[in-house]
Design an enzyme around this catalytic site. Structure first.
Site, PDB file in Angstrom:
ATOM      1  N   ASP A 315       0.250 106.905  89.125  1.00 30.26           N
ATOM      2  CA  ASP A 315       0.114 105.955  88.025  1.00 30.26           C
ATOM      3  C   ASP A 315       0.135 106.779  86.739  1.00 30.26           C
ATOM      4  OD1 ASP A 315      -0.568 103.552  86.593  1.00 30.26           O
ATOM      5  OD2 ASP A 315      -2.610 104.329  86.458  1.00 30.26           O
ATOM      6  N   LYS A 316       0.395 106.144  85.602  1.00 28.86           N
ATOM      7  CA  LYS A 316       0.451 106.900  84.344  1.00 28.86           C
ATOM      8  C   LYS A 316      -0.876 106.875  83.589  1.00 28.86           C
ATOM      9  CE  LYS A 316       2.073 105.246  80.472  1.00 28.86           C
ATOM     10  NZ  LYS A 316       0.971 105.563  79.509  1.00 28.86           N
TER      11      LYS A 316
END
Length: 675
Positions: A315-316
């Site tokens: 995920d960022k």
């Protein structure tokens, strides 16, 4: 009732009591003390009865030939010829191994409950009565399709719907993981469980209950959890041939020699206790090693899967980045300086509660810029703000808001295109009759994100970015850290689908995330890692591993630790099988009897445990090296061209306050002594 009794006998307290009985039997045997009742009977009863029950249950009801059956046969055979100690020893080792393995695979289940609690329980229904609009609070169970609901600032949206009146910004990170609030106006879709931040919204209901986006998220987590099969012991996997082989060899030894004791000894030394201990002891040591580094590993299966890992999906927001917005660019487009643009924008943004406004105000405060107060302040949710001071009429907001009051020049449009391509949030600042500047804001990339990706690539692991952020933002950040495969604009089920797609391609997949929206993908991945201190409770509970300090640089360390753990497990299995093979030959030749066979068998188990324990103090972090001479002292700073963490003493002059390397600037730690 019977099952409850078996659970008590197989529990930790009674296994300790069983071990005490076995120790007393050893003391009596070594010292020659005779007892009217052999203390080993205590261990046979406490640890042997649950073992006997387990073997029969698996054989009769599950049609499963397990290692418990072989050990039960050895125990009964030993008792039949009066070798009580041998029977007690194999029963107790089996009970201890079961406890160790149960401890390593125990998983938390609180996350699903927390997720369910996110679902709003009431809604504000708008209806007509006597030609006038009225509102009342009703249970979500009473809401129907096409009902109109009003959502006030600070309230959660109770259903999926479409905005029919109002403007606002919605924090929908619970569903999409987006780092920024999303502006909503007429015709825009909104999701159940998301937070209305500013303006009043009237929405028309489009889906209810089990069809809502939040409920689907809950269902995804449930389904993914149910797909996680328990790890079967290695000894149990091999038991279908271990049992008949052991019986054949034991029977052959008895028939060939005419000595039943030799056949029983074969059964005792054939018991796969060392094999049973091979996995859980290595896993326990590795978990202890990881805990020292601030990593919580919830299951042995997670460690095993990490060792076979081929793909990591990140995920960022909050994972590769810090998840907090900072001003990244201030671009004057008129006759004003950067500080003047910031001061004028901060004058109106100081009065706004929007996260972008707070970031701008914080920047002005950090730069110690004097900010003049404004009058006639107005906020237009989802669009921008307005105020008046001695400079004139100030406007700050998004492009649509600014276009209503100003002409946008080609030069300004070029700046906007460039900033948009970098995935940055943009506030345009207007004063009186002209646009005077642009302020861009961006999430901050973690300093070690790039080195983590590089280390993973060196270990042969593919990296992928899966994020709810828009594709431009995702591509920009991925390029910064070195990830080539990017998938943006993803909802939770789409992240899950990508994880499943990678798994179907034959990859062992790890998911790294921090938000509620990551929970289904975390549950579905072969192994999952959550950011412990900033991540949501639901993500942490859904994951197999939690980084308690949010230090993603520990992920390559985890991979190396897992590789070593798998090697240790395989080595222990080979060692235990070799000891068993030698002991079987000695038993057939009459060199061992049931008691000495049990002692050799126990020694093999001890060797396995000791070898596994060596994992606890091994160093798996290649970046943590002793360094006494890589740095030079200029009186103010220590300089290095290497990326190292200093573990030994560093002697510096009094003025030195920082240590510089080509990647990091570190504050001088307490273990670095000053001259």
């Amino acid at each position: 009732m019977l099952i409850k009794i078996m659970d008590i006998l197989a529990g930790l307290k009674m296994t300790i009591v069983s071990g005490v009985f076995l120790l007393c039997a050893i003391i009596c045997m070594v010292s020659g003390i005779e007892s009217p009742i052999d203390p080993a009977w205590g261990a046979v009863i406490i640890s042997g009865i649950p073992l006997f029950y387990l073997a029969l249950d698996r054989l009769i009801f599950e049609k499963w030939v397990s290692s418990a059956l072989l050990i039960t046969i050895a125990m009964i055979a030993s008792l039949a010829i009066g070798e009580i100690f041998a029977a007690a020893e194999v029963a107790w080792i089996m009970a201890l191994g079961a406890l160790l393995e149960d401890w390593t695979v125990e998983r938390a289940k609180k996350g699903l409950k927390n997720l369910i609690e996110l679902t709003p329980q009431t809604g504000r229904l708008i209806y007509e009565k006597n030609g006038k609009k009225q509102e009342k609070i009703i249970s979500v169970d009473e809401i129907k399709i096409d009902d109109v609901l009003r959502v006030l600032p600070g309230e959660k949206i109770p259903v999926d719907g479409v905005v029919i009146d109002g403007d606002s910004s919605i924090d929908q990170s619970v569903i999409t993981g987006e780092s920024l609030p999303v502006d909503k106006s007429d015709g825009d879709e909104v999701f159940c469980g998301t937070l209305n931040m500013y303006g009043v919204l009237d929405i028309k209901t489009t889906s209810l209950g089990e069809n809502s986006s939040l409920q689907k998220l809950i269902d995804l987590v449930k389904q993914a959890d149910e797909k996680q099969a328990p790890t079967q012991r290695i000894a149990d996997k091999w038991a279908t041939w271990l049992v008949p082989v052991a019986l054949i060899i034991a029977a052959a030894a008895w028939v060939a020699t005419g000595n039943i004791e030799r056949g029983v000894t074969v059964l005792v030394v054939f018991c796969p206790c060392a094999l049973i201990l091979a996995t859980p002891t290595a896993v326990m040591a590795a978990i202890g090693q990881a805990t020292k580094h601030g990593i919580l590993i919830k299951s042995g299966e997670a460690l095993e899967n990490l060792g076979e890992l081929s793909t990591i999906t990140f995920d960022k927001t909050g994972t590769l980045t810090y998840g907090d917005l900072k001003v990244s660019d201030i671009i004057p487009t008129g006759d004003f300086t950067e500080n003047e643009v910031l001061a004028i924008a901060s004058a109106v943004e100081n009065l706004s509660e929007h996260p972008l406004a707070k970031a701008i105000a914080d920047k002005a405060n950090d730069e110690h810029i004097a900010v003049e107060k404004v009058s006639n302040f107005k906020m237009y949710p989802g669009r921008g703000v307005f105020g008046i001071n001695s400079k004139g009429k100030i406007y700050a907001g998004n492009l649509n808001y600014i276009k209503e009051n100003f002409e946008i020049s080609d030069k300004t449009n070029t700046y906007l295109d460039n900033l948009n391509s970098e995935g940055k949030a943009i506030i345009i600042v207007g004063l009186n009759n002209q646009v005077i500047g642009i302020i861009a804001l961006s999430d901050s990339i973690r300093e070690d994100s790039q080195s983590v990706v590089e280390n993973l690539h060196e270990l042969g692991v593919k990296t992928v970015l899966l994020t709810g952020d828009n594709v431009k933002t995702a591509n920009y950040f991925a390029k910064q850290v070195g990830i080539s495969e990017v998938h943006g604009n993803l909802l939770p089920n789409e992240k899950l689908q990508w994880v499943e797609k990678f798994k179907k391609s034959g990859n062992k997949v790890c998911m790294v995330g921090d938000g509620v929206n990551d929970a289904p993908a975390l549950k579905t991945a072969n192994v999952s890692v959550a950011m412990g201190s900033i991540g949501s409770d639901i993500a942490i509970d859904a994951a197999d591993i939690a980084l308690l300090g949010d230090d993603i640089e520990k992920i390559p360390y985890l991979k190396r630790l897992s590789n070593s753990t798998l090697f240790t497990i395989k080595f222990n299995i080979a060692l235990s099988m070799m000891i068993n093979a030698i002991a079987i030959i000695c038993s057939v030749l009459g060199l061992l009897n049931p008691v000495t066979g049990a002692i050799v068998h126990n020694a093999g188990s001890c060797l396995v445990v000791l070898n596994a324990a060596l994992l606890y103090d091994r160093n798996f972090d290649k970046n943590r090296i002793h360094s006494h001479y890589h740095y030079h002292d200029d009186g103010k700073h220590l300089h290095s061209h290497e990326n190292v963490e200093i573990l030994g003493e560093i002697h510096t002059s009094e003025g030195v306050k920082h240590i510089h390397s080509h990647r990091h600037s570190l504050k001088l730690k307490s273990h670095c002594s000053k001259l």
